[in-house]
Structures are given as C-alpha cells and as structure tokens.
Design an enzyme around this catalytic site. Structure first.
Site, short mmCIF file in Angstrom:
data_model
loop_
_atom_site.label_atom_id
_atom_site.label_comp_id
_atom_site.label_asym_id
_atom_site.label_seq_id
_atom_site.Cartn_x
_atom_site.Cartn_y
_atom_site.Cartn_z
N CYS A 79 0.84 -1.20 0.00
CA CYS A 79 0.00 0.00 0.00
C CYS A 79 0.87 1.25 0.00
CB CYS A 79 -0.92 -0.01 1.23
SG CYS A 79 -1.93 1.48 1.36
N CYS A 85 -1.95 6.38 6.51
CA CYS A 85 -3.31 5.96 6.88
C CYS A 85 -3.36 5.35 8.27
CB CYS A 85 -3.82 4.97 5.83
SG CYS A 85 -5.29 4.06 6.32
N CYS A 88 -3.58 -0.28 8.57
CA CYS A 88 -2.92 -1.59 8.54
C CYS A 88 -1.59 -1.49 9.25
CB CYS A 88 -2.71 -2.06 7.09
SG CYS A 88 -4.22 -2.40 6.21
N GLN A 290 -20.56 -9.21 10.24
CA GLN A 290 -19.11 -9.40 10.31
C GLN A 290 -18.46 -8.96 9.00
OE1 GLN A 290 -17.34 -10.21 12.84
NE2 GLN A 290 -18.57 -11.41 14.25
N TYR A 319 -24.91 -11.76 24.35
CA TYR A 319 -24.44 -10.75 23.40
C TYR A 319 -24.63 -11.29 21.98
CZ TYR A 319 -21.85 -9.53 27.70
OH TYR A 319 -21.48 -9.25 29.00
N GLU A 340 -29.61 -10.12 23.96
CA GLU A 340 -28.91 -8.96 23.40
C GLU A 340 -29.64 -7.70 23.87
OE1 GLU A 340 -26.87 -6.20 21.80
OE2 GLU A 340 -26.17 -8.22 21.26
N ASP A 388 -20.05 -13.71 23.65
CA ASP A 388 -19.42 -12.98 22.54
C ASP A 388 -19.55 -11.48 22.80
OD1 ASP A 388 -18.27 -12.19 20.18
OD2 ASP A 388 -19.92 -12.82 18.89
N CYS A 415 -12.88 -10.50 20.78
CA CYS A 415 -12.10 -9.69 19.83
C CYS A 415 -10.98 -8.93 20.54
CB CYS A 415 -13.01 -8.71 19.08
SG CYS A 415 -13.90 -7.56 20.15
#
Length: 459
Positions: A79, A85, A88, A290, A319, A340, A388, A415
């Site tokens: 890139c 940016c 990444c 996702q 969740y 949820e 989750d 995550c």
C-alpha cells in the site's frame, strides 16, 4: 528523601534500539537502558533508529527514522499510503510472521493478565489470501485543491488521506468509492466541511455480499437534500452492474458517528443479501454484519466444535447480536436462547431466524445479568453458554450469572485478548477451567486478533 530517577531519554533524542515484540496496537516494542519504547512501524528483529516523541515515567513513544538492519520478517508494504493511513499496522511484516505474533499476543495475555497456566493456545488460523477481505468500507469525503477526495482519516486526526484503492477492502468497495468521487465532482455535489458543518456529501459507505456478489452504495449526507441524487444513483448502477442498492443516509449531527437514523432508497433495493456458511442474512445500511465472512465461518465452526453439541442441549448465547452464532448452534442442539440489549439487533435476529427457517431459537432484548436469573427462575438449565461480548469484555455480574447457571461448558468468543484473559481468570475463580484457545485472524495486516476459548466446569 530519595530522588525520583530521571528517564534515560528526552523528547527529540534519536536512539538506536532492537525491536523484540509487538504492542497491543501493533507498534514495535523495544528497550532502551531499561525503558520500554513503543515504535509504530517496527518489526520484531529490526535494529532501527527512532526519534523520541513522548516520555512517560515507565515508557516512551518514538517515531521510526530508519531501519539500520531489517528483521528477516520485514517485507515491503504494497500500500502506498500505509504510513499515512495507519489502518494496517502490520503490512510491513510477512503474513506468516503476523500469525505467529498474534498467537504470542494471546499467550502473553492468558499467562500475564489471566494468570492461567496449562492452557493450550493453538496456532492462529489465517487466510489463504489475506487481501481484499473486508466487505464493508466507510470512506470520509472531502475537497482538496478543488477536487473531491476520499479515503481514511490519518491516525489521531480528521485529516483525510486520499486513496485510489485500499488493499484490504473488497475490489467492489474501491470501485464504488472511485466512481462516487468522480460523479460528485462532475455533478457539482457540495462536499461536507467538518469545521464549518456545511456542504452535503460526508461519507461513502460500501457494502458487498461476498457470497452473492451483490453490492450497496450508501451516500451519507449532511441533510435531506442531495443534488442530482437519483441521477448519481442511476449512473452508479450503470457503471457498476453488481450494485443492486444505492441509498442516501441522512446525518445532520455534528458527530463522529458515520450513519444517521434516516435512510432513503435512491435506486434498487433497500438491502443486499450475504451468507455465512449456508445461512442467509439480509444487510441494510445500518445492519451489523461481520466484515470478514470467510473467517467468521472459521471462527463459528470452531465455536461449534468447542460447544460439543449432540442435539439434546439447551444453549444460551449472550451478546447474540443479529443471531449469527445462535443460528449456527441451533441446528445442532435442542434449543438456543439469545440475549442482546440492542433491540434493533434482536429484531434483525428474529428476522434472520425466520429467513433461514430455524424455529428452535428465541431472542430476548435485555441485560444479560438481569435476564439470566429470570430464565433460571423459569427452569431454564443451559448445558452450554456462549459469550461474545464487545471489546471491553463481560461485566462481573454477567460472569457471576453464568457461574450460577452452572453450564457444563462455556464457549467464549472474543475480539480482545486482554479482556478475554481477564474474564477467563475470573471464571477460574468461579470453578471453570480454560482448556484451549484458538486465535483466528479476522483482520489480516492489522493488530486485531479474534479468539474462541473452550472452558469447562471443574468437578
């Protein structure tokens, strides 16, 4: 009285260090005379020169000046704006090495933060092709030197880095951005100015159904009026045959939130369709879905394996969002109850269940810490509970409610390795042993790592 020891560096000083690891945000980590130094763009194994920018009592931050001796894992990022940016953080590291570093991040979190030993952390499951994987892009739009620009905000700022294409976005998303830039300039659409809160076009949002090839373009505007909106929509659909939906989203607020509450269809449909595995989902401009469905399927398959279902179990999915994991589980067990707190997500979950003809699942809108004791009072006895949560992890009352329901097994999808490790440590104090953790690379070339953990009740 003992004098406080001064840090061994000062702002502006150039230092030479060897990078030995990665920080949680993807920056290189080095030591200089005993002080930890964080250097964005550093790769473990690099010997480099860096200029100190900020000094704290226990650490410093520095900017990479030059690589004196590159790591064997250092590669040339494809890139052209990777340094500007900031999206990444790991493009300069070979992909196989990225996978190893992400596994080590999980190992360190489990051992140091969770204070757990004997946990198997498997090698990270990566992608065969770790490029062009994102199915959702949000490009801020601006004007510079008389022309329309779009791309991403530079780190820690609202300065737009203009791009031609993003290497991790689906090619259709890049085409949508490029065509909207050209058409907005040709049709004279006033471009939003954040400082004065004037102008019209604020963002271009692109969504792509990887399993169907359908695409959606969302033009986010500062008010209801979009000059030549329908003409732009028709032209977009002519230029990009895969586009089945062009929508205007109205967001007149002074806010960092991209989407507003009102959407209008300019051309085509109001949603696109995509799949995770063989489950079908309808995706509107505001739907949560996702961003890497291929790896989501890998993650969910692992969660299903860890759940160890035989067909007779009751499962609670906390969740649950729009019900993606719940629907995966429902076909292998007696019943799933999804909880949820976001009511709109629960409405989507119910619609997704109906769309896929799955009837042994029900969804509850509410606080998990409140709803689980209520379910227990109704006589619900879960064999498996799936967690989750968002990045911050589970609140303590939720974990206590999980332990009180005493499932045989807990499957924790995360995550954030740090909050995962903290919560696994808490569960250990409640009689649950973490057996294994599987990292999954949902976001190649970034510092993020997703995990799924198998946790068993002791005794």
């Amino acid at each position: 009285m003992q004098e406080t020891q001064k840090p061994p560096v000062r702002p502006g000083q150039e230092i030479e260090v060897t990078v030995h690891g990665l920080g949680s945000s993807g920056e290189g980590v080095a030591r200089y005379e005993g002080l930890t130094v964080f250097i964005p763009g550093g790769a473990p194994g690099d010997r480099l020169s860096a200029r100190v920018q900020e000094v704290k009592r226990n650490y410093a931050r520095a900017a990479l000046v030059r690589v004196e001796e590159p790591s064997p894992d250092r590669v040339a990022p494809p890139c052209p704006v990777v340094g500007e940016c900031g999206g990444c953080q790991l493009q300069h590291i070979a992909y196989e090495a990225q996978l190893g570093l992400k596994r080590q991040q999980v190992v360190d979190a489990v051992e140091r933060l969770g204070r757990l030993s004997g946990v198997t952390v498997h090698p990270t499951l990566g992608m065969a092709d770790p490029w062009g994987y994102r199915n959702k892009a949000q490009f801020p739009v601006g004007r510079r030197s008389g022309r329309v620009i779009a791309g991403f905000f530079a780190p820690g700022s609202h300065r737009i880095v203009d791009i031609e294409r993003c290497a991790i976005q689906h090619p259709l998303a890049n085409r949508i951005m490029a065509e909207v830039k050209e058409l907005a300039g040709r049709f004279g659409v006033p471009i939003y100015d954040e400082r004065s809160h004037t102008g019209v076009l604020r963002h271009v949002l692109a969504r792509v159904g990887r399993g169907t090839g359908e695409a959606m373009a969302v033009l986010v505007t500062n008010g209801p009026h979009l000059p030549r909106g329908k003409d732009i929509a028709r032209e977009l659909m002519t230029r990009i045959p895969e586009l089945v939906s062009v929508v205007q989203n109205i967001n007149p607020a002074r806010t960092n939130v991209v989407l507003g509450r009102e959407s209008r269809v300019l051309a085509g449909r109001d949603a696109i369709t995509d799949y995770i595995g063989d489950l079908q989902f309808s995706i509107s401009p505001v739907s949560f879905f996702q961003v890497n469905p291929a790896q989501t399927e890998v993650l969910y398959d692992k969660a299903l394996e860890y759940a160890g279902l035989t067909g007779s179990e009751t499962v609670i999915d906390l969740y649950c969002g729009i019900g993606t994991i719940s629907l995966f589980l429902a076909r292998r067990c007696r019943e799933v109850v999804g909880i949820e707190w976001v009511e709109e997500a629960v409405a989507d979950a119910r619609e997704n269940a109906a769309r896929n003809g799955i009837g042994n699942v029900r969804f509850i809108a509410g606080d998990a810490a409140v709803e689980m004791p209520r379910l227990a009072a109704e006589g619900v006895r879960p064999d498996v509970i799936v967690l989750d949560p968002p990045r911050k992890g589970c609140d303590e009352p939720v974990l206590e409610a999980v332990a009180q329901m005493a499932p045989r097994r807990v499957v924790y999808v995360s995550c954030n390795p740090a909050s995962l490790a903290r919560d696994l440590g808490r569960l250990a104090g409640m009689g649950y042993r973490t057996v294994e953790v599987q990292p999954v690379d949902m976001f190649p070339h970034t510092a993020h790592v997703e995990c799924v953990a198998r946790v068993e009740r002791e005794g």
